[in-house]
Design an enzyme around this catalytic site. Structure first.
Site, mmCIF file in Angstrom:
data_model
loop_
_atom_site.group_PDB
_atom_site.id
_atom_site.type_symbol
_atom_site.label_atom_id
_atom_site.label_comp_id
_atom_site.label_asym_id
_atom_site.label_seq_id
_atom_site.Cartn_x
_atom_site.Cartn_y
_atom_site.Cartn_z
ATOM 1 N N CYS A 147 -5.242 -6.786 13.608
ATOM 2 C CA CYS A 147 -4.792 -5.417 13.341
ATOM 3 C C CYS A 147 -3.657 -4.918 14.221
ATOM 4 O O CYS A 147 -2.642 -4.435 13.712
ATOM 5 C CB CYS A 147 -5.963 -4.445 13.368
ATOM 6 S SG CYS A 147 -7.008 -4.538 14.806
ATOM 7 N N ASP A 191 -4.944 -4.310 5.613
ATOM 8 C CA ASP A 191 -4.110 -4.328 6.823
ATOM 9 C C ASP A 191 -3.896 -5.737 7.375
ATOM 10 O O ASP A 191 -3.128 -5.933 8.308
ATOM 11 C CB ASP A 191 -4.661 -3.382 7.895
ATOM 12 C CG ASP A 191 -5.926 -3.876 8.579
ATOM 13 O OD1 ASP A 191 -6.616 -4.756 8.033
ATOM 14 O OD2 ASP A 191 -6.232 -3.363 9.676
ATOM 15 N N ASP A 239 -9.190 -5.322 7.090
ATOM 16 C CA ASP A 239 -9.742 -6.677 7.032
ATOM 17 C C ASP A 239 -10.037 -7.137 5.600
ATOM 18 O O ASP A 239 -11.132 -7.616 5.303
ATOM 19 C CB ASP A 239 -11.008 -6.773 7.882
ATOM 20 C CG ASP A 239 -10.770 -6.410 9.344
ATOM 21 O OD1 ASP A 239 -9.639 -6.034 9.680
ATOM 22 O OD2 ASP A 239 -11.708 -6.510 10.143
#
Length: 625
Positions: A83, A251, A44
């Site tokens: 994610c 990510d 994040d």
């Protein structure tokens, strides 16, 4: 007569042969082992909060140390802003909407395309020791042979002697959940970061809570950087810095409101640095210590690792290697395109696609009435989200800050260089028409080329496509192209689109009707002439979701209270994913300017539906006890 001495000749030949062999051994290099490769992934984090990439960010000395002996990638992008969808693109090297891996959280997983494996399997076949510590979170069926070990104890140190390794280390300290603090926490925990040391981005309200949230998030990034340093230290202690490529990247985007989960730069544009080991500098044609301005995306990571390892790259991958001895620096820096997608994230549905080319970003909102701020329970655990919503409801936000809670334009065009937080839509600016049309065409070429499976609702894909999504897409490519064309009627003047919308509403194909209704909802009151046809669809259509979409349109134009139609459809479905899509419309109709009331009786909903965790979140929000 001269007499030949065979003994002398044989001895001379033997000496010559030995000499040739010695020279050959001295001039033929020993076969080089492939490099070790380590990925350090932080959760994040968009690039906007690291000083290495943005002046409004904080120092990250350990990541910066990697850059001193490596490359800074100034234009690195996740293909999705959440994610599981982002990680599915990484592990497969494929676009999610092509292979059916675009929905988060997964209700059903999909297989890898028939001809492909998750890329670590190719490394293992070539002799690598492949480990993951430890997050996977793929929307793809896990198969045997992907990792030697995937756990919180996985380490490169367990490999065989002289065995090259590929290792992934995941850092979760900056995950969205770290921002789920309480009002009491604010009183007792003062952030390390000075709350006046940065600027609040223009789409956020400049309040004490947003300053606190920004500062605390930057604290989490500091801790993340310290953990990066610990991994570098381990590699150094093992004597591996000179033979190991170290990738650091986020990510997907960050967790401040309106970032993670959305196709804005703060949700997609990630920091990336690659340490280039001294022993393998010949595999990189960009100068060590320099920056790369060419665009790279997550679909490119798998082919890049395979290329560095000297393994043939499967032609079916969507990505393209960006490191390796065959990658020319000038060509890499000329790359200037990236594509992205957003569908269902947790219980919240949307369908957005984007392309960025150079400094321009084009976003296509296929359901523009689904405003960004539509309730998503996990997002709204963050106090800053709650305050943002509250200030909007009180009318205390300016136009830019309010946009998150209002209908979007079907098309948005931004100049990222001058407008990094995407606040000024240039789509209707005549000076940018050529750019708009170019990027619109590029996006359409991409979604048709995949083809994009999301032009079918998720519940239909689960039932009909997910055994082999790629084959399903190829079989139905012409139908998908038709749905795209119907969806794009929403980009025309209504009078130009009217006849085609009418034909689609009368189609025998339920998904042509589905998209025609959505287009009418996008036009709103301009499409009021379609009321009678859509009202009929709301009562007799063969697809529950078409009844719901029809009622949604009638609710938007205030010609019908949609609650009865939607509630009855919710009671009738046995599919959690269909129920979620119905509930998305219910929450929309219950929100904002609409404010329709719903009296939902839990016992009338199928048990298999109410037991789904995403459905539970929607029912909780709607106070269905």
């Amino acid at each position: 007569m001269f007499k030949i001495n065979h003994s002398i000749i044989l001895n001379t030949c033997a000496i010559l042969l030995c000499t040739i062999t010695i020279i050959s051994c001295q001039t033929t290099p020993k076969e080089e082992l492939p490099p070790n490769i380590v990925w350090i992934t932080s959760e994040d984090n968009s690039k906007h909060y690291l000083k290495l990439f943005d002046e409004n960010g904080i120092a990250t000395p350990n990541i910066e140390s990697l850059a001193e002996h490596g490359l800074i990638f100034n234009r690195a992008f996740s293909n999705a802003p959440v994610c599981s969808v982002a990680r599915s693109a990484i592990i497969s090297g494929c676009y999610g909407p092509r292979i059916g891996a675009q929905f988060h959280r997964k209700i059903a997983t999909v297989p890898m395309p028939d001809s492909l494996k998750m890329f670590p399997a190719y490394l293992r076949e070539a002799g690598y020791y492949a480990t993951n510590n430890s997050k996977e979170d793929y929307n793809i069926n896990k198969t045997e042979g992907v990792w030697d070990e995937s756990s919180k104890k996985a380490s490169w140190r367990n490999r065989g002697e002289n065995q090259p390794f590929f290792h992934v280390f995941n850092i979760g300290v900056s995950h969205e959940s770290s921002m789920h603090f309480s009002a009491e926490d604010i009183e007792t925990n003062t952030p390390e970061t000075d709350q006046n040391s940065f600027e609040i981005q223009p789409n956020h309200p400049d309040t004490d809570l947003f300053k606190y949230t920004n500062a605390l998030y930057r604290d989490k990034i500091r801790e993340m950087d310290r953990q990066v340093g610990e991994i570098i230290k381990e590699l150094k202690e093992d004597g591996r810095l000179d033979d190991t490529f170290i990738f650091y990247y986020g990510d997907h985007g960050g967790v401040l409101p309106g970032s993670k989960g959305y196709l804005y730069e703060t949700g997609l544009h990630v920091p990336m640095v690659v340490h280039v080991p001294e022993k393998y500098k010949h595999l990189v044609n960009s100068p060590v210590g320099s920056s790369v301005n060419g665009f790279v995306s997550f679909i490119d990571l798998a082919p890049t690792v395979l290329n560095l390892a000297g393994i043939d790259i499967p032609k079916e991958l969507d990505g393209k290697a960006f490191l390796g001895k065959d990658i020319i620096a000038e060509e890499l820096n000329s790359r200037d395109e990236t594509y992205s997608y957003a569908d269902r994230f947790d219980e919240k549905y949307d369908m957005v696609r984007a392309v960025r080319k150079g400094k321009y970003k084009y976003i296509r909102n296929y359901q523009p009435f689904n405003f960004d701020g539509l309730m998503n329970n996990y997002r709204y655990k963050q106090l800053a989200y709650q305050e943002w919503q509250s200030l909007y409801d009180k009318g205390e936000l300016n136009e830019i800050q309010s946009a998150f809670f209002e209908n979007r334009a079907p098309e948005m065009l931004f100049d990222i260089d001058t407008d990094p937080y995407e606040t000024k839509n240039l789509a209707n600016d005549p000076e940018h028409k050529a750019t708009l049309l170019d990027l619109r065409n590029r996006l359409n070429t991409w979604i048709k080329g995949m083809p994009d499976l999301s032009f079918y609702p998720e519940h239909h894909l689960i039932g009909e496509a997910f055994d082999n999504p790629v084959a399903f897409g190829q079989k139905h490519k012409k139908e998908i192209e038709k749905y795209i064309e119907i969806a794009d009627l929403g980009l025309l003047n209504f009078r130009e689109a009217e006849n085609s919308i009418t034909q689609a509403l009368d189609s025998s194909d339920p998904w042509e009707r589905y998209w025609a209704i959505i287009v009418c909802s996008s036009f709103g009151e301009q499409a009021i002439g379609m009321e009678a046809t859509i009202r009929e669809i709301s009562t007799i259509d063969s697809e529950l979701i078409n009844k719901v979409r029809a009622a949604e349109f009638l609710g938007i134009v205030k010609k019908l209270d949609p609650s009865l139609v939607m509630t009855n459809a919710l009671y009738a479905t046995e599919k959690p994913s269909e129920a979620l899509l119905i509930l998305n419309s219910i929450v929309l109709m219950n929100s904002g300017d609409y404010g329709y009331n719903f009296d939902i009786e839990r016992e009338k909903i199928s048990k298999v539906v109410t037991e789904d965790p995403e459905v539970m979140r929607r029912l909780e929000f709607l106070n269905v006890l």
